[in-house]
Scaffold this motif. Structure first.
Motif, PDB file in Angstrom:
ATOM      1  N   PRO A   1      13.942   6.748  10.093  1.00 35.23           N
ATOM      2  CA  PRO A   1      15.356   6.902   9.695  1.00 35.23           C
ATOM      3  C   PRO A   1      16.291   6.466  10.820  1.00 35.23           C
ATOM      4  CG  PRO A   1      14.090   8.811   8.999  1.00 35.23           C
ATOM      5  CD  PRO A   1      13.159   7.975   9.836  1.00 35.23           C
ATOM      6  N   ASN A   2      17.356   5.803  10.455  1.00 30.98           N
ATOM      7  CA  ASN A   2      18.268   5.212  11.429  1.00 30.98           C
ATOM      8  C   ASN A   2      19.135   6.286  12.086  1.00 30.98           C
ATOM      9  OD1 ASN A   2      20.312   3.733  12.762  1.00 30.98           O
ATOM     10  ND2 ASN A   2      20.168   2.072  11.307  1.00 30.98           N
ATOM     11  N   PRO A   3      19.024   6.467  13.412  1.00 37.07           N
ATOM     12  CA  PRO A   3      19.788   7.534  14.084  1.00 37.07           C
ATOM     13  C   PRO A   3      21.246   7.172  14.343  1.00 37.07           C
ATOM     14  CG  PRO A   3      18.492   6.330  15.696  1.00 37.07           C
ATOM     15  CD  PRO A   3      18.150   5.743  14.355  1.00 37.07           C
ATOM     16  N   PHE A   4      21.625   5.915  14.116  1.00 40.64           N
ATOM     17  CA  PHE A   4      22.976   5.486  14.459  1.00 40.64           C
ATOM     18  C   PHE A   4      23.959   5.536  13.285  1.00 40.64           C
ATOM     19  CE2 PHE A   4      20.672   3.470  17.968  1.00 40.64           C
ATOM     20  CZ  PHE A   4      21.492   3.823  19.026  1.00 40.64           C
ATOM     21  N   ILE A   5      23.504   5.942  12.130  1.00 44.18           N
ATOM     22  CA  ILE A   5      24.413   5.982  10.979  1.00 44.18           C
ATOM     23  C   ILE A   5      25.519   6.997  11.253  1.00 44.18           C
ATOM     24  CG2 ILE A   5      24.636   6.495   8.518  1.00 44.18           C
ATOM     25  CD1 ILE A   5      21.755   5.568   8.178  1.00 44.18           C
ATOM     26  N   PRO A   6      26.783   6.574  11.253  1.00 41.36           N
ATOM     27  CA  PRO A   6      27.872   7.499  11.571  1.00 41.36           C
ATOM     28  C   PRO A   6      28.134   8.485  10.438  1.00 41.36           C
ATOM     29  CG  PRO A   6      28.766   5.375  10.941  1.00 41.36           C
ATOM     30  CD  PRO A   6      27.279   5.210  10.972  1.00 41.36           C
ATOM     31  N   THR A   7      28.614   9.639  10.815  1.00 41.11           N
ATOM     32  CA  THR A   7      28.982  10.651   9.815  1.00 41.11           C
ATOM     33  C   THR A   7      30.410  11.147  10.009  1.00 41.11           C
ATOM     34  OG1 THR A   7      28.008  12.358  11.247  1.00 41.11           O
ATOM     35  CG2 THR A   7      26.609  11.436   9.514  1.00 41.11           C
ATOM     36  N   ASP A   8      30.992  10.818  11.153  1.00 33.48           N
ATOM     37  CA  ASP A   8      32.363  11.254  11.451  1.00 33.48           C
ATOM     38  C   ASP A   8      33.300  10.053  11.340  1.00 33.48           C
ATOM     39  OD1 ASP A   8      34.742  12.225  12.394  1.00 33.48           O
ATOM     40  OD2 ASP A   8      33.986  12.860  14.361  1.00 33.48           O
ATOM     41  N   PHE A   9      34.161  10.090  10.326  1.00 31.20           N
ATOM     42  CA  PHE A   9      35.081   8.977  10.092  1.00 31.20           C
ATOM     43  C   PHE A   9      36.542   9.390  10.294  1.00 31.20           C
ATOM     44  CE2 PHE A   9      31.406   8.248   7.214  1.00 31.20           C
ATOM     45  CZ  PHE A   9      30.895   7.120   7.840  1.00 31.20           C
ATOM     46  N   GLU A  10      36.734  10.473  11.035  1.00 31.24           N
ATOM     47  CA  GLU A  10      38.086  10.947  11.292  1.00 31.24           C
ATOM     48  C   GLU A  10      38.832   9.985  12.215  1.00 31.24           C
ATOM     49  OE1 GLU A  10      39.758  13.654  10.068  1.00 31.24           O
ATOM     50  OE2 GLU A  10      38.037  13.766   8.696  1.00 31.24           O
TER      51      GLU A  10
ATOM     52  N   THR B   1       0.828  -1.209   0.000  1.00 32.66           N
ATOM     53  CA  THR B   1       0.000   0.000   0.000  1.00 32.66           C
ATOM     54  C   THR B   1       0.864   1.261   0.000  1.00 32.66           C
ATOM     55  OG1 THR B   1      -1.724  -1.168   1.240  1.00 32.66           O
ATOM     56  CG2 THR B   1      -1.819   1.237   1.244  1.00 32.66           C
ATOM     57  N   GLY B   2       1.907   1.244   0.829  1.00 32.76           N
ATOM     58  CA  GLY B   2       2.781   2.413   0.914  1.00 32.76           C
ATOM     59  C   GLY B   2       3.687   2.565  -0.291  1.00 32.76           C
ATOM     60  N   GLY B   3       3.905   1.461  -1.002  1.00 29.16           N
ATOM     61  CA  GLY B   3       4.771   1.505  -2.178  1.00 29.16           C
ATOM     62  C   GLY B   3       6.241   1.574  -1.794  1.00 29.16           C
ATOM     63  N   PRO B   4       7.117   1.243  -2.712  1.00 34.72           N
ATOM     64  CA  PRO B   4       8.563   1.314  -2.449  1.00 34.72           C
ATOM     65  C   PRO B   4       8.979   2.731  -2.060  1.00 34.72           C
ATOM     66  CG  PRO B   4       8.120   0.067  -4.456  1.00 34.72           C
ATOM     67  CD  PRO B   4       6.816   0.692  -4.050  1.00 34.72           C
ATOM     68  N   LYS B   5       9.765   2.846  -1.016  1.00 35.46           N
ATOM     69  CA  LYS B   5      10.208   4.148  -0.501  1.00 35.46           C
ATOM     70  C   LYS B   5      11.654   4.405  -0.926  1.00 35.46           C
ATOM     71  CE  LYS B   5       6.442   4.640   2.095  1.00 35.46           C
ATOM     72  NZ  LYS B   5       5.408   5.654   1.786  1.00 35.46           N
ATOM     73  N   LYS B   6      11.844   5.476  -1.648  1.00 34.57           N
ATOM     74  CA  LYS B   6      13.185   5.765  -2.146  1.00 34.57           C
ATOM     75  C   LYS B   6      14.143   6.089  -1.004  1.00 34.57           C
ATOM     76  CE  LYS B   6      15.731   8.152  -5.770  1.00 34.57           C
ATOM     77  NZ  LYS B   6      15.694   9.150  -6.864  1.00 34.57           N
ATOM     78  N   TRP B   7      13.655   6.738   0.061  1.00 29.02           N
ATOM     79  CA  TRP B   7      14.559   7.098   1.165  1.00 29.02           C
ATOM     80  C   TRP B   7      15.079   5.839   1.876  1.00 29.02           C
ATOM     81  CZ3 TRP B   7      14.166   5.840   6.250  1.00 29.02           C
ATOM     82  CH2 TRP B   7      12.916   5.452   6.742  1.00 29.02           C
ATOM     83  N   ILE B   8      14.239   4.813   1.958  1.00 29.73           N
ATOM     84  CA  ILE B   8      14.689   3.565   2.570  1.00 29.73           C
ATOM     85  C   ILE B   8      15.757   2.921   1.700  1.00 29.73           C
ATOM     86  CG2 ILE B   8      13.977   1.206   3.183  1.00 29.73           C
ATOM     87  CD1 ILE B   8      11.317   2.357   4.102  1.00 29.73           C
ATOM     88  N   PHE B   9      15.525   2.920   0.393  1.00 30.21           N
ATOM     89  CA  PHE B   9      16.513   2.389  -0.542  1.00 30.21           C
ATOM     90  C   PHE B   9      17.832   3.150  -0.414  1.00 30.21           C
ATOM     91  CE2 PHE B   9      18.627   2.758  -4.664  1.00 30.21           C
ATOM     92  CZ  PHE B   9      18.823   1.425  -5.012  1.00 30.21           C
ATOM     93  N   GLU B  10      17.760   4.474  -0.351  1.00 27.98           N
ATOM     94  CA  GLU B  10      18.971   5.291  -0.285  1.00 27.98           C
ATOM     95  C   GLU B  10      19.699   5.096   1.043  1.00 27.98           C
ATOM     96  OE1 GLU B  10      17.414   9.162  -1.120  1.00 27.98           O
ATOM     97  OE2 GLU B  10      17.739   8.960  -3.296  1.00 27.98           O
ATOM     98  N   GLU B  11      18.946   4.931   2.129  1.00 30.43           N
ATOM     99  CA  GLU B  11      19.591   4.662   3.412  1.00 30.43           C
ATOM    100  C   GLU B  11      20.317   3.322   3.370  1.00 30.43           C
ATOM    101  OE1 GLU B  11      17.854   5.603   7.538  1.00 30.43           O
ATOM    102  OE2 GLU B  11      17.612   3.423   7.383  1.00 30.43           O
ATOM    103  N   TYR B  12      19.668   2.316   2.801  1.00 34.84           N
ATOM    104  CA  TYR B  12      20.295   0.997   2.667  1.00 34.84           C
ATOM    105  C   TYR B  12      21.521   1.082   1.760  1.00 34.84           C
ATOM    106  CZ  TYR B  12      20.731  -4.034   1.874  1.00 34.84           C
ATOM    107  OH  TYR B  12      21.200  -5.311   1.807  1.00 34.84           O
TER     108      TYR B  12
END
Length: 996
Positions: free
Chosen positions: A500-509, A376-387
């Protein structure tokens, strides 16, 4: 189904043709991968991946052939698997049956092979400077196998033993029931393993010469154009290329077409079917299977990955979250499997509680409600992009594989993907294709579903028996009313897409550190209640950190009840945190907690960026833990089942368990733990948790992308919680933290323990020779003996004498003591098997005496290479350090010290050690035998074979001085304990000082 066209002419490749090859130099690799790659296609059609790594300790190679057991002749089930076995047993160039295995063993190598539905894979590794010799022997598998008459007759026994090992294993039994219910004309329905009946008895009755059929099978299918080879070594790409061309160009190209099965094994009349299966173990599962096409062609879009990610999600709003809230399930798995070229299955597997087993139709309805929500909700592009982003991050910072792991995995990718994408394709998706996702969802409908219910409760209704494994089952159509109910199930307000997943890291220093980083962990902080070890990574240079906290308490293993309470604490703690932790794990941030004999071990690993957030949450939850009484009952029942199910494990696993049970200072039996389950109550657990957290010592190791300041901050999260009013944790005395020790066997005495197993036809004999306390020198001698004995032990007891499929020889180091053990799982009685092990050990004296200096030095070099092999990833090095800390030996440079001793060991010294400790009449020899005797139908303890009674009694009479262990307490009360190995560095015992 497409079959090979036998009328096509074979092409013999000459060395002159070998220069006519195609090269691929644009293979995409991850940013931190410092290896060089080149793809080739030889003139004979063989596809090759060359991997050059000037720093590697080990070289490796793997070969896949695009043929498996689905291509077995109709009258010879198991022939592809048998062919895989036979290729190890001599070739025209190297006719000795153990030439290949001996070469690898003497040069620190290993090998294995596997037969799948549509391909067969062979692989090995070896010390880097012996790669060329190993590769030459390996190539001959595919050029000139012998398939000798004698080996053919004997190796059938090994295949049969392998099959008998699987007879009481539920995964094999369930798989074969599904095969039996498929279209009988489809190759999927075949019995792929083979056994004595299919490879010996039936062929003899039908006048079939199995050796001739092996030759025909190899001649027909082992064609260069359907093979892929991966090689990994220190040599340059040009040198590797020359090595490959000179050896593998001889493989003949027969222009074979890889089999492909476009028809599905389950036809429309097989849909909407419910299968009930009786398991050996007390397990309860529900599996929904949806037939699909082959999705490998859509690897860039990954529609199955998108749906697996959502259906298998464990966070809030997921199927599992809803099922757990109702007390119906503990875990759920979802995923697609392309079983063979041309078709596949999408499976959803649910672990069932007792209550869940009574509500299967409702569980299925919830699953279809979730699928309806997705539709019903259809494929979600944001979920695909997060994956997609998570996959890119995983590939970018992926850990370096061992040589063997890389070649054995990439060689399969070479069959599926373009050469330039063999490294990226298994990780990366790039194409947003909602149409493909929608098409796959269209397959996940009730009318196409097959339901498999596994549980011992279904036994009364099961009226059929599967032929090969004897599994009881029932197959019946699902009523149209039920199908319609599922089709019209609508939506469920408790089910939703994940946030949306809150644990995705953004700092790779990477952390800046001290000017000089120590090579081994150092103590950063030490108090009576907590000790912190710390090591900044300077080798792997990834934005990852691993930390482990051992919460030690003598309460944890003081009696069977407390042991069970500790287990319940851990399992309920994991269960409570599951939804929160699942998203962290998706984002590459892993949490683990387990009970140990000393207490509870808690670990966090992965990307450094958000570890502090996760650690704070976990520790806060630990010290303020409350559990749901309903979940308590579910986890308690799960623990009880797991303890009982140990009885159905393989006989060799029982042998390993009983050896540890007998020799370890404090160890509780499975039965003692089972008996104590009834004493586990909500009130007792609540009080136990309070008591456990009130007195403990915490030992911590932090290693990776972390400096002293960050390590201190992480450790302080735990220490501050220990000091809070709620916890008010007090330190333990150092003598409350002493490790368990090992019982000492008396020199020149032999002990035997015997028990029965009713689940498996095979029995097992384990012979353990205890050789004293651990030390650098003692470890070297026992490891060198093991190195020298390992291959001839396998060759003698398995290949020549055909005692069984599982034959194992290795050193054992536990609780400060060490020795060597031999394990043989066999259809023969353990007394007979032990006698064969003893005769083998005596025969090895002369072999060691006659061993040339060159061969002896090869064994030393192989062992040295094994000890000095550099860890390929942070986790491997971390575990090495953690092991030393857990043992309280702190011998961080153990490998270097042992190898220095090893270099100076002479053959005379080794022979003296062997005669003293290993030989049957050795003055320092002491043994403990574990006999697991099968009482199953056809087992050694329930056999009418002539040798099973008189000969066994005669063999027992030959060893009149053997002491039989009938009572564990009596045995342990009569033995002294070895002292613990003292620390290798000057360090105070952990905990508070004990005062006199």
């Amino acid at each position: 189904m497409d079959l090979a066209n036998s009328s096509l002419p074979a092409i013999k490749v000459t060395m002159a043709d070998a220069s006519k090859l195609l090269r691929v130099n644009n293979i995409v690799k991850s940013q931190q991968d410092n290896r060089d790659y080149r793809g080739l296609q030889l003139a004979n059609g063989l596809k090759v991946l060359l991997i050059s790594d000037p720093a590697t300790d080990k070289a490796a190679a793997a070969m896949t052939v695009d043929v498996g057991h689905m291509s077995d002749p109709e009258d010879l089930p198991g022939l592809a698997h048998f062919c895989e076995h036979m290729l190890f047993l001599g070739t025209k160039k190297y006719p000795n049956e153990n030439a290949y295995s001996t070469y690898l063993s003497e040069n620190g190598g290993s090998s294995n092979a596997s037969t799948y539905a549509d391909n067969t894979k062979y692989y090995f590794d070896v010390v880097h400077n012996q790669f060329e010799g190993a590769l030459d022997r390996f190539a001959q598998f595919f050029i000139g196998p012998l398939f000798t008459d004698s080996a053919t007759d004997r190796e059938i026994n090994a295949v049969n033993s392998e099959h008998e090992k699987n007879l009481a294993t539920d995964v094999w039994r369930i798989r074969q029931v599904n095969k039996a219910l498929a279209d009988s004309n489809h190759p999927y329905s075949k019995f792929g393993t083979g056994n004595e009946k299919t490879l010996s008895e039936d062929p003899k009755r039908l006048g079939i010469n199995v050796r001739e059929e092996l030759l025909k099978f190899h001649e027909k299918w082992y064609s260069a154009n359907i093979m892929c080879l991966a090689v990994y070594g220190r040599e340059t790409l040009d040198e590797l290329e020359a090595m490959v061309i000179s050896r593998f160009s001889e493989i003949v190209n027969k222009n074979v077409i890889s089999p492909r099965w476009t028809d599905h094994p389950f036809l429309p009349e097989h849909y909407a079917t419910k299968v009930s299966i009786v398991p050996v173990k007390d397990s309860r599962t529900l599996t929904l299977t949806f037939p699909t096409g082959d999705l490998d062609q859509f690897y860039k879009a990954g529609p199955e990955a998108y749906l697996s990610h959502l259906i298998g999600h464990e966070g809030k709003g997921s199927i599992l979250s809803e099922l757990k809230s109702r007390g119906w399930s503990n875990s759920l798995l979802a995923g697609h499997n392309t079983l063979a070229r041309g078709f596949g299955f999408f499976d959803i597997m649910v672990d069932l509680t007792q209550e869940g087993f009574e509500n299967i139709d409702e569980i299925i309805k919830i699953i279809f409600q979730y699928i309806n929500m997705l539709r019903t909700g259809g494929p979600k592009k944001w979920i695909f992009e997060e994956y997609l982003n998570l996959s890119e991050m995983q590939f970018r910072f992926k850990d370096k594989e061992t040589a063997l792991l890389l070649v054995s995995s990439v060689v399969h990718s070479m069959q599926l993907y373009p050469m330039e994408e063999v490294l990226t394709a298994p990780y990366l998706i790039s194409d947003w294709r909602p149409d493909l996702i929608q098409n796959l969802m269209d397959d996940l409908v009730p009318e196409k579903c097959r339901i498999v219910v596994v549980g011992q409760k279904v036994e009364p209704i099961c009226n059929e028996i599967e032929y090969w494994y004897g599994t009881k089952y029932r197959s019946e159509p699902i009523s149209e009313d039920v199908i319609e109910d599922w089709k019209s199930c609508g939506l469920n307000e408790n089910l939703s897409f994940p946030m949306p997943n809150p644990f995705i890291p953004t700092d790779f220093e990477l952390c800046t550190g001290e000017s000089e980083v120590k090579p081994y962990p150092v103590i950063l902080h030490d108090t009576p209640i907590m000790r912190v070890w710390y090591k900044q990574d300077t080798e792997f240079k990834k934005p990852k950190t691993i930390m482990n906290f051992d919460f030690s308490s003598p309460m944890a293993y003081s009696d069977p009840l407390n042991c069970n309470l500790t287990h319940m604490f851990v399992q309920l703690f994991k269960d409570e945190l599951n939804e929160y932790l699942y998203e962290a794990e998706l984002a590459g941030l892993r949490f683990g907690v387990s009970n140990t004999s000393n207490g509870i071990s808690l670990s966090i690993s992965g990307y450094s960026h958000k570890q502090q957030i996760l650690l704070s949450k976990v520790i806060d939850q630990l010290f303020n833990f409350e559990f749901c009484p309903k979940r308590f009952e579910i986890i308690k029942e799960q623990m009880h089942r797991a303890l009982k199910n140990f009885n159905a494990e393989q006989p060799y696993q029982h042998a390993v368990y009983y050896l540890a049970l007998i020799l370890t200072e404090h160890a509780w039996t499975k039965q003692e733990l089972i008996d104590a389950v009834s004493l586990v109550t909500v009130e007792r657990l609540e009080q136990y948790i309070k008591d456990f957290l009130s007195r403990m010592h915490v030992e911590c190791l932090i290693h990776g992308n972390v400096n002293k300041q960050k390590a201190t901050a992480l450790a302080s999260i735990v220490e501050q919680k220990l000091k809070t009013t709620n916890a008010n944790t007090l330190p333990l005395l150092s003598r409350q933290l002493l490790l368990k020790r090992e019982y000492k066997l008396v020199n020149q005495e032999s002990y035997r323990f015997e028990t029965e197993n009713e689940f498996h036809k095979s029995s097992c004999a384990e012979l353990y020779l205890q050789c004293g306390m651990q030390s650098d020198s003692a470890n070297v001698f026992i490891d060198l003996v093991s190195q020298i004995l390992c291959e001839p032990c396998y060759n003698t007891l398995r290949t020549k004498e055909q005692l069984g499929y599982i034959v194992f020889c290795a050193s054992r180091k536990a609780n400060g003591a060490q020795g060597i053990r031999f394990i043989v799982q066999s259809a023969k009685h353990p007394v007979y098997v032990e006698e064969r092990i003893e005769l083998f050990l005596d025969s090895m004296t002369k072999q060691i005496e006659d061993m040339s200096d060159e061969e002896f030095n090869r064994h030393k070099d192989a062992l040295a290479a094994q000890k000095l092999e550099k860890p390929k990833r942070l986790s491997t090095l971390f575990n090495k350090f953690l092991n030393e800390i857990s043992l309280q030996q702190y011998h961080f440079d153990r490998a270097e010290k042992e190898v220095a001793i090893l270099r100076n060991v002479t053959k005379t010294e080794l022979l003296d050690y062997y005669k003293s400790n290993i030989l049957s009449m050795g003055p320092n020899r002491s043994t403990l035998s574990i006999h697991i005797v099968s009482t199953a139908d056809g087992g050694a303890g329930n056999s009418n074979e002539i040798e099973s009674t008189p000969v066994i009694n005669e063999l027992i009479d030959r060893r009149p001085n053997t002491i039989v262990i009938n009572d564990l307490a009596v045995f342990k009360s009569s033995k002294e304990l070895y002292p613990m190995v003292q620390p290798y560095i000057d360090i105070q015992p952990k905990g508070a000082k004990s005062k006199l």
